[in-house]
Design an enzyme around this catalytic site. Structure first.
Site, PDB file in Angstrom:
ATOM      1  N   ASP A 251       0.999  -1.167   0.007  1.00 32.33           N
ATOM      2  CA  ASP A 251      -0.029   0.049   0.184  1.00 32.33           C
ATOM      3  C   ASP A 251       0.860   1.075   0.272  1.00 32.33           C
ATOM      4  OD1 ASP A 251      -3.251   0.509   1.422  1.00 32.33           O
ATOM      5  OD2 ASP A 251      -2.185   1.777   0.090  1.00 32.33           O
TER       6      ASP A 251
HETATM    7  C1  GLC Z   1      -4.401   4.049   0.231  1.00 34.77           C
HETATM    8  C2  GLC Z   1      -5.417   3.020   0.197  1.00 34.77           C
HETATM    9  C3  GLC Z   1      -5.463   2.020  -0.758  1.00 34.77           C
HETATM   10  C4  GLC Z   1      -5.511   2.510  -2.057  1.00 34.77           C
HETATM   11  C5  GLC Z   1      -3.812   3.149  -2.164  1.00 34.77           C
HETATM   12  C6  GLC Z   1      -3.832   3.920  -3.515  1.00 34.77           C
HETATM   13  O1  GLC Z   1      -3.665   4.572   1.076  1.00 34.77           O
HETATM   14  O2  GLC Z   1      -4.944   2.290   1.603  1.00 34.77           O
HETATM   15  O3  GLC Z   1      -6.642   1.064  -0.386  1.00 34.77           O
HETATM   16  O4  GLC Z   1      -5.668   1.485  -3.050  1.00 34.77           O
HETATM   17  O5  GLC Z   1      -3.679   4.145  -1.017  1.00 34.77           O
HETATM   18  O6  GLC Z   1      -4.866   4.927  -3.788  1.00 34.77           O
END
Ligand code: GLC
Length: 720
Positions: A251
């Site tokens: 993430d």
């Molecule tokens: C965010 C979220 C994740 C998302 C990613 C990209 O922090 O936790 O669910 O897909 O960043 O936007």
């Protein structure tokens, strides 16, 4: 490819780094990226627009030493430009097929704008509505959550990744992110191995079994090991046990955050831990980009790990057909054809209308009769607000495209009486980028107008709600009541007219204690999306029925959480509320939800016969048919969700008092009856036993069939 070029494929940055524009969905840490770095990366997140993405791809490929195309990824969670209800609302339809259909629509719209991959489905099991991301989940039940994550996966990538209109799906966040302690965002998850394997993993497994192409690590720790560094979780469980052979991405900045977690001292440590855990792509940190090459050259990290990750990424690009057509489906003409077309809007309106949950309906307040409409005051900030989209819906221009309640009411009835009544937020407060700037005088005037209108009308429908930024990532809330200004509006209206219904817009089950005493009817509308106004007016006027059922219980107070209907009996089970006689639970509140999982009212009523079985003995290779006859005992056609729960009465470890094992949504004419039959087979009874082997155990089981998880309509069978 050189080592540096291979490492480049393992890096993902947002579109800004390439001169594009993209939604920032995480903290902008100290990512020190040079233009040389950018030249080699493998993927981009949250860039948007067919022409923009084509231009970025052209420029990038011209500069890349091997002209390898970028992957373009985005959070297409509940629609791309046609915005559908949030996933929590979708799950309240109890119709996974609808989520499959809307995911196909989202895939079609996103792919013609140049998106190759979506960061969805989010398959995290939840049990605490203080956590802001319950809006993105499909509720508290593993079985139901798994059906929806599988349906969404099929919807996104069903007909083959290289086929037109398809995007690759992503299951997230592995694992157990929704079990954050106290519902606090990014908090530790201290859960047992059984809770992880028996409950939390089902949503992810269901998507993986549908062939999901990617997976994402979660921010949280499991057994005090951050997921992004958790070799056991990512290699032994995800890859070996669950058979996932797709691309695993961290993430946002989660690789670098291993330092904050305290399991890495340096970025080099963080990079090593993540690559050894099998994380293929480092999203929005420079750990891989700046540390991996030296780690390999120093013999600390085996280059084989880099090769494996790089190959998985290149294979995905190949499966998407990007080497033949790096733009895939990006097409201005298709944008003009598909984006927000009538068919997509119609589906959005249908899903939203089926997602609403009617919690209370005294005096059959809803549906409003046609003759009611001109004598009903429609009051509240949610009559007018355009902010009806969930938090993960930034692509569409809601100001231009959303159907507000106001617009829908005016279409449904001339001379409809409306008043704003209050601001959404308390004076002087804001919700991330949402600010209202309402003055005390303006608020006083809104109250006055609303009270005046309420006095003049027979009925009042109040449209209240939490700001969408209050249910989102990094939006955990200890208190889930609505804002004071809205509750004050409700009370002032009640002082002049007690004939009130309240429609609540929210991303989570909210605290209803200060609403229920003042309302004859309460309906949850969640965050309904582009067609939200049309859908809610369709339902409150009876043009469409109300049929949603809760997939996350509404508690009496947030203080009861975490809470799930799938709880354990304990040694001193609670048989009645406020039992002071050495019993489980609180002495000041009931030990159950106010409105439990599976609950929802319809505009008609239903009667259930007792449960019958065609056999009371089940064998490993046989099945039992459990049946009830359901009758519509009301005056209107209506739908209900017939739910089957099973309890394993004695296990080698304690077993939940109920587990959803089947459901069927049925629609009956007045006085019509239908016999609903569920097959029970041995595999439905399996769990992680005392020795951690997975299987069933002989003995007695109770099967319940009713219209929510509190049903006591039951009978017994035995597995022999
Ligand atoms: C965010 C979220 C994740 C998302 C990613 C990209 O922090 O936790 O669910 O897909 O960043 O936007």
């Amino acid at each position: 490819m050189s080592l540096k070029e291979k490492i480049g494929q393992l890096c993902q940055l947002c579109g800004d780094f390439l001169g594009g524009n993209s939604e920032i969905t995480g903290p902008s840490g100290n990512v020190n990226i040079s233009s040389e770095d950018v030249r080699l990366i493998g993927s981009v997140l949250n860039a948007m627009g067919a022409e923009e993405i084509k231009a970025l791809q052209d420029k990038f490929m011209a500069n890349h030493p091997h002209h390898i195309p970028l992957l373009f990824m985005m959070d297409v969670i509940n629609g791309y430009e046609t915005i559908f209800p949030i996933p929590l609302a979708q799950s309240c339809t109890f119709e996974p097929s609808l989520s499959e259909k809307l995911s196909r629509v989202a895939s079609k719209e996103a792919s013609c704008e140049g998106i190759h991959v979506t960061f969805a489905p989010m398959a995290d099991l939840v049990q605490d509505s203080r956590w802001g991301r319950v809006m993105e989940s499909c509720g508290e039940d593993p079985y139901l959550s798994g059906l929806f994550s599988a349906a969404m996966t099929r919807g996104f990538q069903a007909v083959g990744l290289d086929k037109k209109g398809n995007i690759a799906a992503f299951v997230k966040h592995l694992a157990g992110y929704g079990m954050a302690e106290g519902g606090r965002e990014y908090e530790n998850c201290e859960i047992s191995m059984r809770k992880l394997l028996d409950d939390c993993m089902n949503g992810y497994t269901s998507s993986i079994n549908e062939g999901v192409a990617l997976a994402m690590t979660s921010f949280n720790t499991l057994d005090r090991i951050p997921s992004t560094a958790n070799k056991w979780l990512m290699r032994d469980i995800l890859r070996d046990k669950m058979g996932f052979d797709g691309v695993l991405i961290s993430d946002w900045q989660a690789v670098e955050e291993l330092i904050s977690h305290g399991v890495a001292e340096t970025k080099a440590d963080a990079a090593r831990l993540a690559i050894e855990a099998g994380v293929d792509i480092d999203m929005m940190s420079d750990c891989y980009l700046h540390e991996l090459e030296k780690l390999v050259n120093d013999g600390v990290v085996n280059e084989k790990l880099i090769d494996e990750s790089c190959m998985r990424i290149l294979k995905l690009k190949n499966k998407l057909g990007l080497f033949e057509n790096p733009y895939k489906d990006a097409s201005k003409e298709d944008e003009d054809t598909y984006i927000l077309c009538d068919e997509h809007r119609e589906l959005a309106r249908e899903v939203a209308s089926k997602s609403f949950v009617l919690l209370k309906n005294d005096d059959s307040f809803f549906p409003l009769k046609a003759s009611d409409m001109t004598n009903t005051a429609f009051i509240g900030p949610y009559v007018y607000t355009k902010r009806l989209y969930g938090a993960w819906s930034w692509v569409d221009d809601e100001d231009k495209n959303v159907i507000t309640v106001e617009k829908a009411l005016k279409e449904a009835c001339e001379n409809v009486k409306l008043a704003r009544g209050s601001s959404v937020l308390n004076i002087g407060t804001f919700a991330k980028d949402f600010v209202e700037k309402t003055t005390e005088n303006e608020l006083a005037d809104m109250y006055t107008q609303a009270v005046k209108l309420a006095k003049e009308c027979d009925k009042v429908v109040l449209f209240l709600g939490e700001e969408r930024n209050h249910s989102a990532e990094a939006s955990a809330r200890a208190e889930t009541r609505l804002q004071d200004v809205q509750l004050e509006l409700l009370k002032r209206v009640y002082d002049v007219n007690t004939n009130i219904a309240v429609v609540v817009f929210s991303g989570r089950p909210v605290d209803l204690r200060e609403i229920l005493p003042y309302a004859k009817a309460v309906m949850m509308a969640w965050m309904p999306g582009t067609e939200g106004g049309h859908a809610i007016v369709d339902v409150i006027t009876g043009k469409k029925e109300v049929s949603g059922r809760l997939t996350m219980g509404v508690t009496h107070t947030p203080a009861q959480m975490p809470l799930t209907y799938r709880h354990f009996n304990t040694g001193r089970p609670c048989f009645k509320d406020y039992d002071f006689n050495f019993r489980t639970g609180y002495n000041d509140y009931p030990n159950t939800a106010l409105y439990p999982f599976g609950y929802g009212l319809s505009y008609t009523t239903f009667e259930y016969s007792s449960v019958t079985l065609d056999s009371a003995i089940l064998h490993d290779n046989s099945c039992i048919n459990a049946s009830v006859t359901v009758t519509n005992t009301g005056e209107r056609k209506g739908s209900t969700v017939v739910q089957m729960y099973i309890r394993d009465m004695v296990g080698s470890v304690v077993r939940p008092v109920k587990e959803l094992k089947g459901f069927e949504k049925i629609t009956l004419e007045p006085k019509e009856s239908k016999t609903v039959t569920f097959k029970i087979t041995e595999d439905m009874l399996r769990f992680y036993r005392i020795d951690m082997s997975y299987g069933s155990e002989k003995g007695a089981f109770t099967v319940y069939i009713g219209d929510d998880s509190s049903t006591e309509n039951m009978t017994i069978f035995t597995l022999e």
